[in-house]
Design a protein around this motif. Sequence first.
Motif, PDB file in Angstrom:
ATOM      1  N   LEU A   1       0.829  -1.191   0.000  1.00  0.00           N
ATOM      2  CA  LEU A   1       0.000   0.000   0.000  1.00  0.00           C
ATOM      3  C   LEU A   1       0.870   1.249   0.000  1.00  0.00           C
ATOM      4  CD1 LEU A   1      -2.742  -0.970   2.607  1.00  0.00           C
ATOM      5  CD2 LEU A   1      -3.028  -0.770   0.132  1.00  0.00           C
ATOM      6  N   CYS A   2       0.395   2.274  -0.658  1.00  0.00           N
ATOM      7  CA  CYS A   2       1.118   3.535  -0.728  1.00  0.00           C
ATOM      8  C   CYS A   2       0.689   4.472   0.385  1.00  0.00           C
ATOM      9  CB  CYS A   2       0.811   4.230  -2.050  1.00  0.00           C
ATOM     10  SG  CYS A   2       1.731   3.600  -3.437  1.00  0.00           S
ATOM     11  N   ASP A   3       1.484   5.526   0.532  1.00  0.00           N
ATOM     12  CA  ASP A   3       1.033   6.641   1.346  1.00  0.00           C
ATOM     13  C   ASP A   3      -0.094   7.331   0.587  1.00  0.00           C
ATOM     14  OD1 ASP A   3       3.148   6.006   2.906  1.00  0.00           O
ATOM     15  OD2 ASP A   3       4.472   7.533   2.073  1.00  0.00           O
ATOM     16  N   SER A   4      -0.883   8.100   1.318  1.00  0.00           N
ATOM     17  CA  SER A   4      -2.008   8.778   0.673  1.00  0.00           C
ATOM     18  C   SER A   4      -1.526   9.875  -0.281  1.00  0.00           C
ATOM     19  CB  SER A   4      -2.919   9.398   1.728  1.00  0.00           C
ATOM     20  OG  SER A   4      -2.160  10.216   2.570  1.00  0.00           O
ATOM     21  N   THR A   5      -0.270  10.283  -0.105  1.00  0.00           N
ATOM     22  CA  THR A   5       0.253  11.355  -0.951  1.00  0.00           C
ATOM     23  C   THR A   5       0.754  10.864  -2.303  1.00  0.00           C
ATOM     24  OG1 THR A   5       2.323  11.024   0.213  1.00  0.00           O
ATOM     25  CG2 THR A   5       0.964  12.867   0.934  1.00  0.00           C
ATOM     26  N   CYS A   6       0.736   9.560  -2.493  1.00  0.00           N
ATOM     27  CA  CYS A   6       1.243   9.021  -3.746  1.00  0.00           C
ATOM     28  C   CYS A   6       0.212   9.148  -4.858  1.00  0.00           C
ATOM     29  CB  CYS A   6       1.598   7.543  -3.592  1.00  0.00           C
ATOM     30  SG  CYS A   6       3.047   7.261  -2.596  1.00  0.00           S
ATOM     31  N   SER A   7       0.719   9.382  -6.046  1.00  0.00           N
ATOM     32  CA  SER A   7      -0.168   9.386  -7.209  1.00  0.00           C
ATOM     33  C   SER A   7       0.446   8.488  -8.266  1.00  0.00           C
ATOM     34  CB  SER A   7      -0.301  10.795  -7.750  1.00  0.00           C
ATOM     35  OG  SER A   7       0.928  11.200  -8.295  1.00  0.00           O
ATOM     36  N   SER A   8      -0.273   8.351  -9.357  1.00  0.00           N
ATOM     37  CA  SER A   8       0.248   7.514 -10.430  1.00  0.00           C
ATOM     38  C   SER A   8       1.576   8.084 -10.946  1.00  0.00           C
ATOM     39  CB  SER A   8      -0.751   7.448 -11.569  1.00  0.00           C
ATOM     40  OG  SER A   8      -1.450   8.663 -11.673  1.00  0.00           O
ATOM     41  N   GLU A   9       1.663   9.409 -10.975  1.00  0.00           N
ATOM     42  CA  GLU A   9       2.851  10.049 -11.549  1.00  0.00           C
ATOM     43  C   GLU A   9       4.055   9.984 -10.614  1.00  0.00           C
ATOM     44  OE1 GLU A   9      -0.073  11.892 -11.205  1.00  0.00           O
ATOM     45  OE2 GLU A   9      -0.786  11.095 -13.112  1.00  0.00           O
ATOM     46  N   LEU A  10       3.802  10.209  -9.341  1.00  0.00           N
ATOM     47  CA  LEU A  10       4.933  10.317  -8.429  1.00  0.00           C
ATOM     48  C   LEU A  10       4.706   9.591  -7.105  1.00  0.00           C
ATOM     49  CD1 LEU A  10       7.705  11.587  -8.249  1.00  0.00           C
ATOM     50  CD2 LEU A  10       6.660  13.579  -7.182  1.00  0.00           C
ATOM     51  N   HIS A  11       5.648   8.762  -6.794  1.00  0.00           N
ATOM     52  CA  HIS A  11       5.594   8.081  -5.512  1.00  0.00           C
ATOM     53  C   HIS A  11       6.463   8.832  -4.515  1.00  0.00           C
ATOM     54  CE1 HIS A  11       3.200   4.605  -6.496  1.00  0.00           C
ATOM     55  NE2 HIS A  11       3.754   4.641  -7.682  1.00  0.00           N
ATOM     56  N   GLN A  12       5.868   9.180  -3.407  1.00  0.00           N
ATOM     57  CA  GLN A  12       6.541  10.022  -2.425  1.00  0.00           C
ATOM     58  C   GLN A  12       7.005   9.220  -1.218  1.00  0.00           C
ATOM     59  OE1 GLN A  12       6.480  13.434  -2.977  1.00  0.00           O
ATOM     60  NE2 GLN A  12       4.594  13.948  -4.015  1.00  0.00           N
ATOM     61  N   HIS A  13       7.564   8.077  -1.457  1.00  0.00           N
ATOM     62  CA  HIS A  13       7.948   7.256  -0.322  1.00  0.00           C
ATOM     63  C   HIS A  13       9.247   7.724   0.299  1.00  0.00           C
ATOM     64  CE1 HIS A  13       5.672   4.150  -2.825  1.00  0.00           C
ATOM     65  NE2 HIS A  13       4.850   4.698  -1.963  1.00  0.00           N
ATOM     66  N   GLN A  14       9.211   7.866   1.570  1.00  0.00           N
ATOM     67  CA  GLN A  14      10.443   8.133   2.306  1.00  0.00           C
ATOM     68  C   GLN A  14      10.801   6.854   3.051  1.00  0.00           C
ATOM     69  OE1 GLN A  14      12.579  11.123   2.621  1.00  0.00           O
ATOM     70  NE2 GLN A  14      11.605  11.141   0.634  1.00  0.00           N
ATOM     71  N   HIS A  15      10.743   5.785   2.359  1.00  0.00           N
ATOM     72  CA  HIS A  15      11.087   4.531   3.009  1.00  0.00           C
ATOM     73  C   HIS A  15      12.010   3.678   2.145  1.00  0.00           C
ATOM     74  CE1 HIS A  15       7.157   2.982   1.129  1.00  0.00           C
ATOM     75  NE2 HIS A  15       8.109   2.358   0.511  1.00  0.00           N
ATOM     76  N   VAL A  16      12.605   2.734   2.823  1.00  0.00           N
ATOM     77  CA  VAL A  16      13.551   1.833   2.176  1.00  0.00           C
ATOM     78  C   VAL A  16      12.864   0.485   2.008  1.00  0.00           C
ATOM     79  CG1 VAL A  16      15.680   0.558   2.596  1.00  0.00           C
ATOM     80  CG2 VAL A  16      15.563   2.979   3.165  1.00  0.00           C
ATOM     81  N   HIS A  17      13.096  -0.137   0.897  1.00  0.00           N
ATOM     82  CA  HIS A  17      12.570  -1.490   0.728  1.00  0.00           C
ATOM     83  C   HIS A  17      13.602  -2.476   1.234  1.00  0.00           C
ATOM     84  CE1 HIS A  17       9.910   0.316  -2.604  1.00  0.00           C
ATOM     85  NE2 HIS A  17       9.249   0.273  -1.475  1.00  0.00           N
ATOM     86  N   PHE A  18      13.201  -3.188   2.265  1.00  0.00           N
ATOM     87  CA  PHE A  18      14.147  -4.087   2.904  1.00  0.00           C
ATOM     88  C   PHE A  18      13.754  -5.541   2.672  1.00  0.00           C
ATOM     89  CE2 PHE A  18      16.204  -6.522   6.155  1.00  0.00           C
ATOM     90  CZ  PHE A  18      17.410  -5.875   6.356  1.00  0.00           C
ATOM     91  N   LYS A  19      14.674  -6.276   2.116  1.00  0.00           N
ATOM     92  CA  LYS A  19      14.408  -7.696   1.893  1.00  0.00           C
ATOM     93  C   LYS A  19      15.243  -8.523   2.848  1.00  0.00           C
ATOM     94  CE  LYS A  19      14.035 -11.650  -0.569  1.00  0.00           C
ATOM     95  NZ  LYS A  19      13.531 -12.345  -1.746  1.00  0.00           N
ATOM     96  N   CYS A  20      14.569  -9.314   3.654  1.00  0.00           N
ATOM     97  CA  CYS A  20      15.279 -10.145   4.624  1.00  0.00           C
ATOM     98  C   CYS A  20      15.776 -11.414   3.950  1.00  0.00           C
ATOM     99  CB  CYS A  20      14.365 -10.498   5.795  1.00  0.00           C
ATOM    100  SG  CYS A  20      15.199 -11.514   7.029  1.00  0.00           S
ATOM    101  N   THR A  21      17.051 -11.713   4.169  1.00  0.00           N
ATOM    102  CA  THR A  21      17.627 -12.896   3.537  1.00  0.00           C
ATOM    103  C   THR A  21      17.247 -14.173   4.281  1.00  0.00           C
ATOM    104  OG1 THR A  21      19.634 -12.457   4.787  1.00  0.00           O
ATOM    105  CG2 THR A  21      19.597 -11.720   2.513  1.00  0.00           C
ATOM    106  N   LEU A  22      16.708 -14.019   5.477  1.00  0.00           N
ATOM    107  CA  LEU A  22      16.301 -15.206   6.240  1.00  0.00           C
ATOM    108  C   LEU A  22      14.824 -15.536   6.008  1.00  0.00           C
ATOM    109  CD1 LEU A  22      18.186 -14.712   9.632  1.00  0.00           C
ATOM    110  CD2 LEU A  22      18.837 -16.087   7.658  1.00  0.00           C
TER     111      LEU A  22
END
Lengths: 135, 135
Positions: free
Chosen positions: B74-95
């Motif tokens: 799910l996105c933040d409410s501030t996201c639109s189709s044109e621009l994603h305003q995520h201030q987050h990191v996508h973290f993939k756990c290797t375990l």
Amino acid sequence: MRNLLKDKKLSETPFRKEVLEVFGNYSNAISMSVIEKGLKDYNRITLYRTIKIFLEKGLIHEIALSGEPSNYALCDSTCSSELHQHQHVHFKCTLCETVTCVEVAEFPSLHLPNYQIEQLEIQASGICKVCLKKE
Amino acid sequence: MRNLLKDKKLSETPFRKEVLEVFGNYSNAISMSVIEKGLKDYNRITLYRTIKIFLEKGLIHEIALSGEPSNYALCDSTCSSELHQHQHVHFKCTLCETVTCVEVAEFPSLHLPNYQIEQLEIQASGICKVCLKKE
DNA sequence: TATTTTATTGCAACATTGTTGCATTTATTG
DNA sequence: CAATAAATGCAACAATGTTGCAATAAAATA
């Protein structure tokens, strides 16, 4: 020029050499369809397996993109199947659409409380140097 | 709770609500197959179109991963189709293999000479906080 | 709220991509 | 150069992405 195939203990076949040549013809990362267009003649399955084994052996790396097919680029010689040692940013130009591996002097670091970070991958988008000059 | 569908001017249908519920059941990003397992019953094509329109409207975002199917969150409410305003990191756990969107206090910045950066996406991998505790 | 309008759904059908087993061919090893 | 190991190409199939279109459901309007 280094022998990429022998270095990774892969048999040298005309087809594999031709695929590597295609990579060599581009300074940017390329998609499967670009690779296909760059080949004289190819078998879909063989190409699929070639890319797969190149990835496994750390000869190339995959740049996964949202909403479009992955791109591929040659790796540094220090890369292996287990660990990619890229100190570069994947840059996608919104104008010319090309994806480039951009070497960066100081790679950003990141600290996440309670997380143990082992690898960082950065994908930037914007306008590449080629397109900036054209404007 | 906010009405995600109406906010994005999408018709409220039982199926779309159910898909959103599945997202709500997870704190991490999920793959297509996880979504499918979370649904009582579904039509492959409708699900495909639902995800597609959710992406277009900026309700969810895609996390493209090398060598495996994309995940969605799910996105933040501030996201639109044109621009994603995520201030987050996508973290993939290797375990545990889960992909999480991790909010980060100060988002790293990057300067590339001759490039104009518009957006930065960071994918980290390592050990997530859940798995760290277990060890 | 009944009716019109607009959007979504599901089916059929097809395109593209990923994948395997196996026989044939090619590269490597000694 | 023979023996061995690996790569290739074919057939066949699985999974995923995609479209047109009729049926259905939701939204807008009176």
